[in-house]
Design a protein around this motif. Structure first.
Motif, PDB file in Angstrom:
ATOM      1  N   ILE A 155       0.849  -1.205   0.000  1.00 33.42           N
ATOM      2  CA  ILE A 155       0.000   0.000   0.000  1.00 33.42           C
ATOM      3  C   ILE A 155       0.882   1.252   0.000  1.00 33.42           C
ATOM      4  O   ILE A 155       0.657   2.192  -0.768  1.00 33.42           O
ATOM      5  N   GLU A 156       1.912   1.227   0.822  1.00 30.30           N
ATOM      6  CA  GLU A 156       2.806   2.386   0.876  1.00 30.30           C
ATOM      7  C   GLU A 156       3.482   2.599  -0.486  1.00 30.30           C
ATOM      8  O   GLU A 156       3.550   3.722  -1.001  1.00 30.30           O
ATOM      9  N   ARG A 157       3.929   1.481  -1.085  1.00 27.04           N
ATOM     10  CA  ARG A 157       4.595   1.583  -2.397  1.00 27.04           C
ATOM     11  C   ARG A 157       3.629   2.143  -3.445  1.00 27.04           C
ATOM     12  O   ARG A 157       3.966   3.024  -4.223  1.00 27.04           O
ATOM     13  N   ASP A 158       2.401   1.626  -3.433  1.00 28.77           N
ATOM     14  CA  ASP A 158       1.413   2.093  -4.412  1.00 28.77           C
ATOM     15  C   ASP A 158       1.134   3.586  -4.237  1.00 28.77           C
ATOM     16  O   ASP A 158       1.031   4.325  -5.213  1.00 28.77           O
ATOM     17  N   LEU A 159       1.008   4.026  -2.984  1.00 28.93           N
ATOM     18  CA  LEU A 159       0.722   5.445  -2.748  1.00 28.93           C
ATOM     19  C   LEU A 159       1.869   6.319  -3.230  1.00 28.93           C
ATOM     20  O   LEU A 159       1.663   7.334  -3.894  1.00 28.93           O
ATOM     21  N   ARG A 160       3.094   5.907  -2.904  1.00 32.03           N
ATOM     22  CA  ARG A 160       4.250   6.707  -3.327  1.00 32.03           C
ATOM     23  C   ARG A 160       4.338   6.753  -4.844  1.00 32.03           C
ATOM     24  O   ARG A 160       4.680   7.777  -5.430  1.00 32.03           O
TER      25      ARG A 160
END
Ligand code: GLU
Length: 462
Positions: free
Chosen positions: A62-67
């Motif tokens: 999720i963090e990777r997708d948001l970034r």
């Protein structure tokens, strides 16, 4: 209710139990753009109290997708690390008599609900547990029943069995003035029989302790908001402002789920969709603004206002992403893709001219690799010259102008070819295009020719 001078702090609070999809991205982006517009902070908070279903891998994903989308959290929080704060809040409510133990099983609750319906009473929990004596409770516990705990909604004057209409109002930053009647809902369960917390209490405790000023989320939470506002107050805090945006549904009208991988942000990234294509659609669909390819988050921020969202659900059509992606790529300046072109092996000194030549023909940036192969190595496609065109093309190649080659070379060459061969239009160009690229369509030959160069062109002579 809201202190307008409070610094803006928003949060996106996914449960890390799957990959996020474009509907989740909508919530994240509404928060992100709201924070951007007001110079506020954005917290990425993992609602990972469900230890069974939450995983570190999903949280990292999720963090990777948001970034990747361009959402850079100012702060990250994990609910699983904050149980002492929830225990303290639960104790505070118990001490105030606002969190009470209940022993009903699921079947018993269902039976009670049906009875109330038959008596034309609203099908809400009737607070029977408040009538239990200490002996009753001891007996249940001796039977092995563990209590679950309900929060007593402030929907009565002095007798909790005499509820009365109790309106909670808030001015929703997306939907405008909202009203929820606390007498129309059951006291929410905050703690399960096994001692684990449902989402409500940890969420409110965190929102208080993290100074959240605006809770922006999907409109499936509108009714929760009434009970949550009461909970903020019971914990001695002012409720923040709320905003509830409409949800996205699949073309079939079905809600998007974290389990249906097809529309996950990760899968869109893998198919070559640009982040701003996703952002443009995720934010603008189902709003008063038309869906268009917005080139940057800053430009999207200029368009965005939370109240632009419509009140009804918006159907999301994945094919729109392809069109937005093309529109975005066709306008993308070289410096935004320079590094990616270098990774594809595009020569630096020709890269900018190459990009400007090909961008109008790409569905995804990765397609540039094909055209670089054409420039560098020769025709790469399945179009072949008709037999009757071979002599014509050979004759045309004999007329190639001398170097240096530039923007006019193509027209100089084709004028000469036209004169010599008497051909014009498609009969003139198509065989040359096929000989040069191996395809019947593609970037302007006037742009490709100087990139291929005289030597590279001559090497393509049939
Ligand atoms: N974890 C909750 C959800 O995903 C968060 C809701 C909220 O933003 O309060 O639905």
């Amino acid at each position: 209710m809201t202190e307008s001078d409070k610094p803006v702090v928003v949060r996106f609070a996914p449960s890390p139990t799957g990959n996020i999809h474009i509907g989740n991205a909508r919530t994240a982006l509404f928060n992100w753009l709201y924070a951007m517009k007001s110079g506020g902070d954005f917290i990425l908070r993992f609602d990972d109290t469900d230890r069974q279903r939450s995983t570190v891998e999903f949280a990292e994903g999720i963090e990777r997708d948001l970034r990747w989308l361009g959402v850079e959290p100012d702060r990250m929080e994990w609910q699983s690390r904050r149980f002492p704060a929830y225990d303290a809040a639960a104790q505070k409510l118990k001490d105030a008599g606002l969190l009470y133990p209940c022993y009903e099983t699921g079947e018993e609750l269902e039976r009670k609900r049906k009875l109330r319906l038959a008596r034309r009473l609203p099908p809400v929990y009737g607070r029977d547990a408040l009538k239990l004596s200490d002996e009753d409770k001891a007996r249940f516990e001796a039977e092995g029943r563990q209590p679950h705990w309900r929060f007593m909604l402030p929907n009565f004057e002095s007798d909790p069995f005499e509820t009365r209409r109790t309106e909670i109002h808030w001015d929703d930053v997306v939907r405008g003035p909202q009203t929820v009647d606390l007498a129309s809902m059951s006291d929410p369960v905050l703690v399960r029989g096994d001692g684990t917390y449902l989402y409500t209490l940890p969420s409110v405790v965190d929102d208080i302790e993290m100074g959240v000023s605006h809770i922006i989320r999907g409109d499936d939470h509108v009714t929760n908001t009434g009970a949550q506002i009461a909970l903020f107050q019971a914990l001695g805090a002012d409720a923040p402002a709320f905003g509830h945006h409409n949800l996205l549904t699949a073309a079939s009208g079905e809600g998007l789920s974290k389990r249906s991988n097809a529309l996950s942000i990760a899968s869109l990234r893998e198919t070559g969709i640009e982040p701003m294509a996703v952002n443009s659609l995720a934010v603008l669909i189902g709003t008063s603004h038309s869906v268009e390819a917005v080139p940057s988050m800053e430009a999207l921020q200029d368009i965005f206002t939370p109240d632009m969202a419509s009140k009804s659900a918006a159907k999301f059509d994945p094919s729109e992403l392809g069109a937005l992606n093309r529109a975005l790529i066709h306008e993308t300046p070289y410096d935004r893709v320079a590094a990616r072109l270098t990774d594809m092996g595009v020569d630096e000194h020709r890269a900018e001219a190459f990009w400007l030549a090909v961008r109008g023909n790409l569905d995804v940036v990765e397609d540039a690799r094909h055209w670089w192969g054409v420039v560098k190595n020769g025709p790469a496609g399945d179009a072949v010259l008709e037999d009757e065109d071979i002599a014509y093309v050979r004759e045309a190649f004999a007329l190639l102008p001398p170097e240096p080659w530039g923007a006019d070379t193509w027209s100089t060459w084709t004028s000469a070819v036209k004169q010599a061969s008497g051909r014009k239009g498609r009969a003139l160009f198509m065989p040359l295009r096929i000989a040069l690229t191996g395809s019947r369509s593609g970037p302007e030959l006037a742009d490709l020719l100087p990139l291929i160069g005289r030597e590279g062109t001559l090497a393509r002579r049939p």
